[in-house]
Design a protein around this motif. Sequence first.
Motif, PDB file in Angstrom:
ATOM      1  N   SER A   1     -39.396   1.602  53.660  1.00 58.06           N
ATOM      2  CA  SER A   1     -38.036   1.670  54.197  1.00 58.06           C
ATOM      3  C   SER A   1     -37.041   2.033  53.104  1.00 58.06           C
ATOM      4  CB  SER A   1     -37.668   0.321  54.825  1.00 58.06           C
ATOM      5  OG  SER A   1     -36.324   0.324  55.268  1.00 58.06           O
ATOM      6  N   ALA A   2     -37.229   1.455  51.899  1.00 53.28           N
ATOM      7  CA  ALA A   2     -36.322   1.749  50.788  1.00 53.28           C
ATOM      8  C   ALA A   2     -36.429   3.200  50.354  1.00 53.28           C
ATOM      9  CB  ALA A   2     -36.614   0.817  49.617  1.00 53.28           C
ATOM     10  N   LEU A   3     -37.629   3.780  50.473  1.00 48.83           N
ATOM     11  CA  LEU A   3     -37.819   5.169  50.054  1.00 48.83           C
ATOM     12  C   LEU A   3     -36.939   6.126  50.853  1.00 48.83           C
ATOM     13  CD1 LEU A   3     -41.702   5.388  49.624  1.00 48.83           C
ATOM     14  CD2 LEU A   3     -39.969   5.200  47.837  1.00 48.83           C
ATOM     15  N   ALA A   4     -36.694   5.787  52.098  1.00 48.13           N
ATOM     16  CA  ALA A   4     -35.926   6.678  52.975  1.00 48.13           C
ATOM     17  C   ALA A   4     -34.467   6.269  53.082  1.00 48.13           C
ATOM     18  CB  ALA A   4     -36.558   6.687  54.361  1.00 48.13           C
ATOM     19  N   ARG A   5     -34.061   5.267  52.296  1.00 48.73           N
ATOM     20  CA  ARG A   5     -32.692   4.743  52.417  1.00 48.73           C
ATOM     21  C   ARG A   5     -31.840   5.214  51.242  1.00 48.73           C
ATOM     22  NH1 ARG A   5     -33.932  -0.518  52.767  1.00 48.73           N
ATOM     23  NH2 ARG A   5     -33.677  -0.904  50.540  1.00 48.73           N
ATOM     24  N   VAL A   6     -30.709   5.838  51.563  1.00 47.21           N
ATOM     25  CA  VAL A   6     -29.749   6.243  50.525  1.00 47.21           C
ATOM     26  C   VAL A   6     -28.381   5.707  50.919  1.00 47.21           C
ATOM     27  CG1 VAL A   6     -31.009   8.310  49.826  1.00 47.21           C
ATOM     28  CG2 VAL A   6     -29.309   8.455  51.655  1.00 47.21           C
TER      29      VAL A   6
ATOM     30  N   ALA B   1     -47.334   2.542  45.544  1.00 49.69           N
ATOM     31  CA  ALA B   1     -47.941   1.847  44.404  1.00 49.69           C
ATOM     32  C   ALA B   1     -46.858   1.384  43.437  1.00 49.69           C
ATOM     33  CB  ALA B   1     -48.933   2.762  43.701  1.00 49.69           C
ATOM     34  N   PHE B   2     -45.944   2.288  43.110  1.00 52.07           N
ATOM     35  CA  PHE B   2     -44.866   1.927  42.192  1.00 52.07           C
ATOM     36  C   PHE B   2     -44.028   0.790  42.756  1.00 52.07           C
ATOM     37  CE2 PHE B   2     -44.599   6.543  40.376  1.00 52.07           C
ATOM     38  CZ  PHE B   2     -45.759   6.320  39.657  1.00 52.07           C
ATOM     39  N   GLY B   3     -43.585   0.937  44.000  1.00 54.62           N
ATOM     40  CA  GLY B   3     -42.697  -0.051  44.586  1.00 54.62           C
ATOM     41  C   GLY B   3     -43.330  -1.424  44.700  1.00 54.62           C
ATOM     42  N   SER B   4     -44.590  -1.472  45.103  1.00 53.96           N
ATOM     43  CA  SER B   4     -45.256  -2.772  45.231  1.00 53.96           C
ATOM     44  C   SER B   4     -45.427  -3.445  43.875  1.00 53.96           C
ATOM     45  CB  SER B   4     -46.609  -2.607  45.929  1.00 53.96           C
ATOM     46  OG  SER B   4     -47.446  -1.705  45.221  1.00 53.96           O
TER      47      SER B   4
ATOM     48  N   PRO C   1     -34.300   5.378  44.801  1.00 53.69           N
ATOM     49  CA  PRO C   1     -34.647   4.468  45.891  1.00 53.69           C
ATOM     50  C   PRO C   1     -35.541   3.318  45.461  1.00 53.69           C
ATOM     51  CG  PRO C   1     -34.764   6.741  46.642  1.00 53.69           C
ATOM     52  CD  PRO C   1     -34.542   6.792  45.165  1.00 53.69           C
ATOM     53  N   LEU C   2     -36.501   3.576  44.569  1.00 57.21           N
ATOM     54  CA  LEU C   2     -37.436   2.530  44.169  1.00 57.21           C
ATOM     55  C   LEU C   2     -36.773   1.410  43.382  1.00 57.21           C
ATOM     56  CD1 LEU C   2     -40.594   4.623  43.255  1.00 57.21           C
ATOM     57  CD2 LEU C   2     -40.437   2.868  45.031  1.00 57.21           C
TER      58      LEU C   2
ATOM     59  N   ARG D   1     -37.500  -2.870  37.389  1.00 56.95           N
ATOM     60  CA  ARG D   1     -36.962  -1.515  37.490  1.00 56.95           C
ATOM     61  C   ARG D   1     -37.977  -0.471  37.054  1.00 56.95           C
ATOM     62  NH1 ARG D   1     -31.902  -0.801  38.548  1.00 56.95           N
ATOM     63  NH2 ARG D   1     -31.811   1.219  37.500  1.00 56.95           N
ATOM     64  N   MET D   2     -37.849   0.683  37.673  1.00 57.82           N
ATOM     65  CA  MET D   2     -38.633   1.849  37.281  1.00 57.82           C
ATOM     66  C   MET D   2     -37.747   2.802  36.486  1.00 57.82           C
ATOM     67  SD  MET D   2     -40.445   4.734  39.695  1.00 57.82           S
ATOM     68  CE  MET D   2     -41.078   6.265  38.969  1.00 57.82           C
ATOM     69  N   GLU D   3     -38.332   3.398  35.454  1.00 61.16           N
ATOM     70  CA  GLU D   3     -37.641   4.432  34.696  1.00 61.16           C
ATOM     71  C   GLU D   3     -38.463   5.715  34.777  1.00 61.16           C
ATOM     72  OE1 GLU D   3     -35.272   2.254  31.123  1.00 61.16           O
ATOM     73  OE2 GLU D   3     -37.453   2.342  30.903  1.00 61.16           O
ATOM     74  N   ALA D   4     -37.779   6.811  35.060  1.00 60.74           N
ATOM     75  CA  ALA D   4     -38.433   8.123  35.100  1.00 60.74           C
ATOM     76  C   ALA D   4     -37.615   9.060  34.233  1.00 60.74           C
ATOM     77  CB  ALA D   4     -38.518   8.643  36.535  1.00 60.74           C
ATOM     78  N   PHE D   5     -38.237   9.589  33.204  1.00 59.84           N
ATOM     79  CA  PHE D   5     -37.516  10.401  32.230  1.00 59.84           C
ATOM     80  C   PHE D   5     -38.104  11.799  32.157  1.00 59.84           C
ATOM     81  CE2 PHE D   5     -37.121   6.022  30.452  1.00 59.84           C
ATOM     82  CZ  PHE D   5     -35.751   5.883  30.632  1.00 59.84           C
ATOM     83  N   ASN D   6     -37.265  12.783  32.439  1.00 63.88           N
ATOM     84  CA  ASN D   6     -37.653  14.164  32.155  1.00 63.88           C
ATOM     85  C   ASN D   6     -37.663  14.338  30.644  1.00 63.88           C
ATOM     86  OD1 ASN D   6     -37.739  14.803  34.877  1.00 63.88           O
ATOM     87  ND2 ASN D   6     -35.670  15.636  34.911  1.00 63.88           N
TER      88      ASN D   6
END
Length: 959
Positions: A580-585, A621-624, A662-663, A672-677
């Motif tokens: 649900s969070a993935l589709a929520r903005v 997987a990440f969210g859980s 979203p995650l 928290r998740m971090e995603a770095f280009n």
Amino acid sequence: MAGIDILASAMVGANATFLADLYARWVNNPDSVDASFQELFAALNDDARAVLHDASGASWSPRPKGGFAPEPEAPAPAKGGKPAAAGGLDAAAARQQAMDSLRALMFIRAYRVRGHLEADLDPLHLSKPKAHPELDPQTYGFTAADMDRPIFIDRVLGRETATLREIMSILRATYCGPIGVEFMHIQDPEQKAWIQQKVEGAPWTRQYDAAGKKKILQQLTEAEGFESFCARKYVGTKRFGLEGGEVTIPAVQTVIETAANGGANEIVIGMAHRGRLNTLVNVVKKPFTKVFAEFKGISANPDDVQGSGDVKYHLGTSTDIEINGRQVHLSLQPNPSHLEVIDPVVVGKVRARQDMSGDTKGRRSVMGILLHGDAAFAGQGVVYETLAMSQLIGYRTGGTVHVITNNQIGFTTVPVHAYSGLYCTDVAKSVQAPILHVNGDDPEAVVFCAQMAAEYRMKFGADIVLDIVCYRRHGHNETDEPAFTQPLMYARIKETKTTRTLYAERLAQSGAVSAEDGKAMLEAFYAQLEDAYQAAQTFKPNKADWLEGHWSGLKAAGSEEPEKEDITSVALDTLREVGSALARVPADFNANSKITRQLEAKKNAIESGEGIDWATGEALAFGSLLLEGHRIRLSGEDVQRGTFSHRHCVLVDQKTQAEYMPLNNIRDGQMRMEAFNSLLSEMGVLGFDYGYTLADPGTLTLWEGQFGDFANGAQVVIDQFIASAETKWLRMSGLVMLLPHGYEGQGPEHSSARLERYLQLCAEKNMAVCNFTTPANYFHALRRQLKRNYRKPLIVMTPKSLLRHKLAISSLADFAPGSHFQVVIPETDAIAAPDKVKRVVLCTGKVYYDLLQERRDKKVQDVAIIRMEQMYPFPKNTLGRVLSEYKNAEVVWCQEEPENMGAWTFLDRRIEKVLKDLGGKAQRPLYVGREEAASPATGSAKVHQQQQEALVHQALGLS
């Protein structure tokens, strides 16, 4: 032309108009001229400005940034009707004073820019610095007659007025003595001003009292004493000693002490092999007894710890020390002979420690020290990659202190053949790092620079380089003969006293430490070493410290404790919450319309429980894991969007460029998740992320290649760390490598992630190598990384076309309780009974769907397709159980890659052994795939299609 050169020529008359025009522009808009001119004009006194004002006609009404007071009222006319100059001087005298100040300022600036070129840096004095005209007062219009005339310089160098001789004396002592400073390339004025204030006046010449000098001598005694003791006791043994560069030890000790006093509580050190043993015992406090035992051939590890081990000059260690009442943790990372590859590993570990402690803003609590050789610093590209990461949001660590033990030679290669620039340190200018060159035979100057380097890092959170110019007393190692190739250098070295000897004589002459006390200091240290040497004869290591602290509770490889794996499935309610969070903005967030449709599709898949694609499976997987208390770090080129525009874990507002993840918005209190280009780097970034995993086993850390074979550029990290560090150095890692792989006609560089290379590195259960076909299996594999009681790297051949393939989907039930990771996936279609099956096709990855589609299209019923999702550790038992149903069938291995690539050569004999144990019709597998080739794939889409159809037909027995 640089600003200083323009000013120099202007002041002798040729370009006065140019300078006047520049000044006029500066008055109206200071930012309209080069920063160096801004600095010069702002430093002028009013008389100097008057000269330029007269020539330029500029108005003094505005007050320039960092500028001067408004124009004073005109002085009353003197007798004869001519106006008097400010201060009571006539106009000619005022003009002369202004010109003197301008020229003096230019002269001073020349030393700040170029003084290092005449610094006395080489302890061997093999060549004298050349005189540079920019440092000659005549260049600025001064003559010998001007040397003792007062020059009005408006408090520059701490003086309101001084003679030219006094100015030059201060400049020579500051910039042309044992320290050469490069700092004028820095754009930050505060940093430049700080360095200038630190060095001008040569404070190192009066910095240390008798106690301070004695401390330096003691540190030098321990550094030199250890090397000479080892040379006597272990004649002809390679140890890559520090002789000639022993001053490195007090330098590093000073950096650590200064950083600790500034608030650092952990120091991570990386270095190559030269001087490592000395650093281990004298800096990181590894017991002398243990090192001497290793010289005898005793393993560094207890008998119950398995592994290959490594030579002693590659090993690391860690300890806690007390500095002025503060507990400081020191660790020296183990490192292979690929010298500088340790650099990104160290800064990655530093970053992880900072993140774990919550020091994510200042990043001062944990610091990295990197020790380099001069040839390696200049020659190895990973040095630049590491520097390039130093201020990037996903990789910055608050600055690293780089210490170069500059032997003025690399193995047998002299500087003129080793680097193209003036110094081995020139690459550091790319990130505006200040560089302190210092003569290694002046210990007090070295220690001063080391203290300054640490202070700079702690104040500004930026990299700094300390280049200790010394020499290498022996050859590349102790058995090498350096005179073969450098006879003149080594003739000079033979007649050169050691740094400690020179310093002890100097202290004895000054009365700071008597010759008798200096001798007693050395004898006492030798006695300490002799005691340790005797104790080493019966020494046995009694513990391995690699699973302490953050690693406590995890299983050591080879230990009797069983390997355990917790359940990787997740409750349906949790899956739906993440979905649900993935589709929520947020309502006010302007998401891209195409992404909005993707989010809606994710929502529908979660609600219906069907059609969950690869990206959604990954996100689940990440969210859980986030909800279960684990952080996620994902890094690599373009990972936020994903190379194939599939991930979109970071959404970008189309109107404001604001970002939303979203995650990170599933529920309050989550991790928290971090995603770095990342920067366009493989070796540096993979090394960084590997280093991150060494510090934090509780975070899922992933590095993704833009295309799988781009990891070729990081092969050293893979070979020397990821595949082998556990057995060599007892260092585990849970790093995940995501490598896009699959043959879709995109040519040689965009097809193969070089699966065969990873498999060739597999042994002793060192890592997992997988090629998944379902989002759910990928989900379970990611979660498995943190649900085990041990850590192993996971190498994943990730899909490209399967990201959107209509068949490469999973249902929600495949993630829910009762589901699990499958190392082998058996036949899933309703085909003939097992005893009627004539052929079993074993395969892995994307080719499965090509085979499946063709079998369905052709209505083939007597061919079963079995997927090997994990190739290593090889699933012998599971594969045997699956194949046991098909005792009447022949077995083929089908792959897309050429025969000399892919998994075939690794799996061939292993599958054969399984078949022989089963005793069925098939005794060994047959190969189906592309023929052997030098290139991974064809560059022709048409040829690719023909090859693909042929191998699919052959595998199914259709041709």
